[in-house]
Design a protein around this motif. Structure first.
Motif, short mmCIF file in Angstrom:
data_model
loop_
_atom_site.label_atom_id
_atom_site.label_comp_id
_atom_site.label_asym_id
_atom_site.label_seq_id
_atom_site.Cartn_x
_atom_site.Cartn_y
_atom_site.Cartn_z
N SER A 26 1.10 -0.98 0.23
CA SER A 26 -0.68 0.20 0.12
C SER A 26 0.67 0.98 0.04
CB SER A 26 -0.83 -0.14 1.52
OG SER A 26 -1.84 -1.48 1.06
N ALA A 27 2.17 1.17 0.54
CA ALA A 27 3.13 2.35 0.48
C ALA A 27 4.13 2.30 -0.95
CB ALA A 27 4.14 2.09 1.93
N TRP A 28 3.77 1.55 -1.05
CA TRP A 28 4.09 1.81 -2.67
C TRP A 28 3.81 2.12 -3.11
CZ3 TRP A 28 9.47 1.75 -4.44
CH2 TRP A 28 9.40 1.49 -5.59
N VAL A 29 1.98 2.36 -3.48
CA VAL A 29 1.21 3.24 -4.50
C VAL A 29 1.52 4.76 -3.83
CG1 VAL A 29 -1.13 3.96 -4.69
CG2 VAL A 29 0.16 1.32 -3.94
N LEU A 30 2.22 5.27 -3.45
CA LEU A 30 2.74 6.76 -3.07
C LEU A 30 3.91 6.54 -3.55
CD1 LEU A 30 1.74 9.16 -1.88
CD2 LEU A 30 2.41 8.84 -0.07
N LEU A 31 5.26 5.63 -2.81
CA LEU A 31 5.96 5.99 -2.95
C LEU A 31 6.48 5.92 -4.25
CD1 LEU A 31 6.87 4.02 0.37
CD2 LEU A 31 7.38 6.51 -0.28
N GLN A 32 6.07 4.79 -5.24
CA GLN A 32 6.53 4.77 -6.75
C GLN A 32 6.38 6.03 -7.73
OE1 GLN A 32 4.28 1.97 -8.78
NE2 GLN A 32 5.73 1.51 -10.66
N PRO A 33 5.50 6.60 -7.65
CA PRO A 33 5.12 8.07 -8.83
C PRO A 33 6.29 8.91 -7.58
CG PRO A 33 3.28 8.32 -7.24
CD PRO A 33 4.46 6.65 -7.03
N LEU A 34 6.49 8.64 -6.48
CA LEU A 34 7.91 9.88 -5.62
C LEU A 34 8.77 9.23 -5.89
CD1 LEU A 34 8.50 12.08 -3.48
CD2 LEU A 34 8.09 10.75 -1.94
N LEU A 35 9.18 8.24 -6.59
CA LEU A 35 11.09 7.68 -6.67
C LEU A 35 11.22 8.20 -7.80
CD1 LEU A 35 13.52 6.19 -5.72
CD2 LEU A 35 12.01 3.77 -6.37
N PHE A 36 10.33 7.78 -8.80
CA PHE A 36 10.54 7.16 -10.38
C PHE A 36 10.92 9.43 -10.60
CE2 PHE A 36 9.80 2.91 -9.69
CZ PHE A 36 10.82 2.80 -10.56
N GLY A 37 9.67 9.68 -10.37
CA GLY A 37 9.23 11.26 -10.18
C GLY A 37 10.81 12.05 -10.24
N LEU A 38 11.39 11.36 -8.48
CA LEU A 38 12.87 12.39 -8.11
C LEU A 38 13.48 12.25 -8.86
CD1 LEU A 38 11.63 11.87 -4.42
CD2 LEU A 38 11.81 14.07 -5.85
#
Length: 596
Positions: free
Chosen positions: A404-416
């Motif tokens: 569930s946390a990866w749903v938020l962290l995935q766009p954050l990681l690859f966007g950064l």
């Protein structure tokens, strides 16, 4: 007549009783071997003797000292301190571990703020950081969703959104990101995906493929590094030591790209039967340790040639050792804290995620940056093994929370990661030859990767898939790509404050105090005549400007490898997996049943 009939009946009953006794002495599993009784002399021979370790820790185990029916206060106190931690004492130890982990992680990230003291500390944060992060997450998620509609990996859209927000004119959203915040959030997202990968490792497949894991981790990385060093030396005029530094920057595979793609395939059953996701994920962590530690060694030799050579060369093995040991210790702690039989999901999540963040951020603080990712993977693997023995399956509350946390962290990681790419900083001349260097290195990498997995039971299609899965580069390159340039610029500032590598006049340098035994010389740097002192004086302006130039080239090619391999590698994994791998439908149905 009646007496003989009664005698026959009695004899039959006696025989039946004997048969019943014989049947009761047989094993209940249907075998024909008699059950061992306490009086049986063969019982001590058949029962395996405990190992020395078991004999040593047996007096400390709570299972060997159960409480009596009416325990006294002394019995309860003695039982509470036995292993593993349990009861109220185990809960108290869990809370203490969580608090200590949070404090150590805060110190690793924020430094002096986490230490006691009353003196004011000045912190500088770039304006607009929070707003930029919110916009980046939302727009990157939308970009991933749009790309997924055309059956491409969502991380490709997220990566492109980050690049556009950083480089498109008149869009200044990503330009307000604070670099320190960006690096910390990338490490946090990386910790979550490495935990998911470690918890999903198949221990049976890992044991069977252990030799192949090390071949896949070492051979392609070293081969690509050597090819990049040779080609960069002759094509873009990098010195040999800088060529090998560039080679290790490019050779590290990106767990941020590989792991999510392989987990998506694993959830659908692709390649699970032969443990291919486990093979690639495990080898990726070892590959990163090798590349990062080797890069750190060369970086230290380049900018600190007077350092002890033995300690520099031992950097790599030390990082691997520390990563494995820390991961094992923390994994055992996560198994027994919080205590069973009804462990708190929240506390288990805090212990595991806190240990992962401490490993990633703390490894930089202690000067062992290559050990962090390996420690996270090991602790997750050990925790998963222990939890399975305690009754938790592969789909448990902790893995569900991380997903569930990866749903938020995935766009954050690859966007950064996308915001780390500055298109304007790319030098056209370096880009052209840099692409040639990349093509040579990647070609050799794919061939060696295919060869490394030949000595096993993988089919031709599966070996091709492994070589394709070994392409993506992103996270490591974004993290260590700028380090050489930063070191060179810092050395220039320390040696010649206020001086850059633009054309300088002789009078400017004559005002400086000459170094002992030095003479004034001139050299061409980036097509510009630069003057400095040379000779026995030590570090000079010309040499430092040369290092800045080499650092620019390393960063430029590191950006190129992200732009080329991250999308191509992600597409190759997601589209090639269903075509090249076999699907384990039984394992998939079992997983779906556990989820239900």
């Amino acid at each position: 007549m009646g007496d003989s009939r009664d005698a026959d009946v009695a004899e039959m009953k006696e025989k039946m009783n004997e048969n019943i006794k014989d049947d009761n002495s047989m094993a209940r599993d249907g075998s024909t071997q008699p059950l061992a009784t306490h009086e049986s002399p063969s019982n001590s021979k058949d029962k395996p003797s405990p190992s020395k370790l078991q004999s040593c820790i047996s007096p400390l185990l709570a299972s060997q000292h159960p409480l009596p029916p009416s325990p006294s206060l002394t019995n309860r106190i003695f039982h509470s301190i036995l292993l593993p931690p349990h009861g109220m004492l185990g809960t108290i130890l869990t809370y203490m571990l969580v608090v200590l982990t949070i404090w150590l992680t805060c110190y690793s990230v924020f430094g002096q703020i986490a230490l006691p003291g009353a003196e004011p500390i000045t912190i500088t944060v770039q304006g607009g950081t929070v707003f930029a992060l919110l916009v980046l997450v939302v727009v990157a998620w939308i970009g991933g969703w749009v790309v997924q509609l055309v059956h491409l990996p969502p991380l490709l859209g997220m990566l492109l959104v980050g690049i556009m927000l950083k480089n498109v004119p008149y869009i200044s959203v990503a330009k307000g990101l604070d670099p320190a915040w960006s690096a910390a959030l990338r490490s946090t997202a990386l910790a979550v995906i490495l935990l998911r990968a470690g918890l999903g490792l198949d221990p049976a497949a890992l044991r069977q493929l252990s030799a192949m894991v090390f071949r896949l981790a070492f051979l392609p990385c070293l081969a690509e590094t050597c090819v990049v060093a040779v080609t960069s030396h002759y094509l873009i005029q990098l010195p040999w030591i800088w060529g090998f530094m560039l080679g290790f920057v490019l050779a590290a595979v990106s767990p941020a790209v590989v792991v999510p793609c392989l987990l998506a395939l694993q959830e659908k059953g692709w390649g699970v039967a032969k443990g291919i996701p486990t093979l690639v994920i495990a080898a990726a962590s070892v590959d990163d340790v090798l590349a990062i530690s080797s890069f750190t060694i060369i970086l230290g030799i380049t900018f600190n040639p007077s350092a002890d050579l033995a300690s520099v060369l031992l950097q790599g093995p030390l990082e691997a050792f520390v990563g494995v040991v820390f991961g094992l210790i923390w994994g055992v702690l996560a198994v027994f804290l919080p205590p069973s039989p009804n462990p708190s999901t929240l506390l288990r999540l805090l212990v595991l995620v806190g240990g992962a963040l401490l490993a990633l951020f703390g490894s930089d603080v202690v000067g062992l940056p290559g050990s962090g990712a390996l420690a996270v993977l090991v602790m997750a693997f050990v925790s998963g093994l222990g939890w399975r023995r305690q009754g938790w399956g592969d789909n448990n509350p902790v893995t569900t929370a991380l997903a569930s946390a990866w749903v938020l962290l995935q766009p954050l990681l690859f966007g950064l990661i996308g915001t780390e790419i500055q298109v304007a900083a790319l030098d056209i001349g370096t880009v052209g030859w840099g692409v040639v260097v990349l093509c040579c290195g990647l070609t050799v990498r794919m061939v060696v990767s295919y060869t490394a997995v030949m000595f096993g039971d993988l089919t031709l299609r599966e070996r091709v898939f492994v070589s394709l899965a070994w392409l993506p580069k992103a996270t490591v390159q974004a993290a260590i790509g700028p380090l050489a340039l930063d070191k060179a610029k810092q050395a220039l500032v320390d040696r010649f404050p206020g001086q850059d590598c633009s054309p300088v006049m002789a009078s400017d340098l004559l005002l400086r105090e000459p170094l002992p035994g030095a003479t004034l010389v001139s050299d061409m740097v980036n097509g510009t005549m630069v003057q400095g002192y040379s000779g026995d004086g030590g570090d000079l302006l010309v040499n430092l400007c040369n290092m800045v130039t080499y650092g620019d080239k390393v960063l430029t090619i590191a950006v190129l490898v992200i732009l080329i391999t991250a999308p191509i590698g992600a597409i190759a994994i997601m589209t090639g997996g269903p075509k090249l791998l076999q699907r384990d439908l039984e394992g998939k149905e079992k997983t779906e049943g556990e989820q239900a």
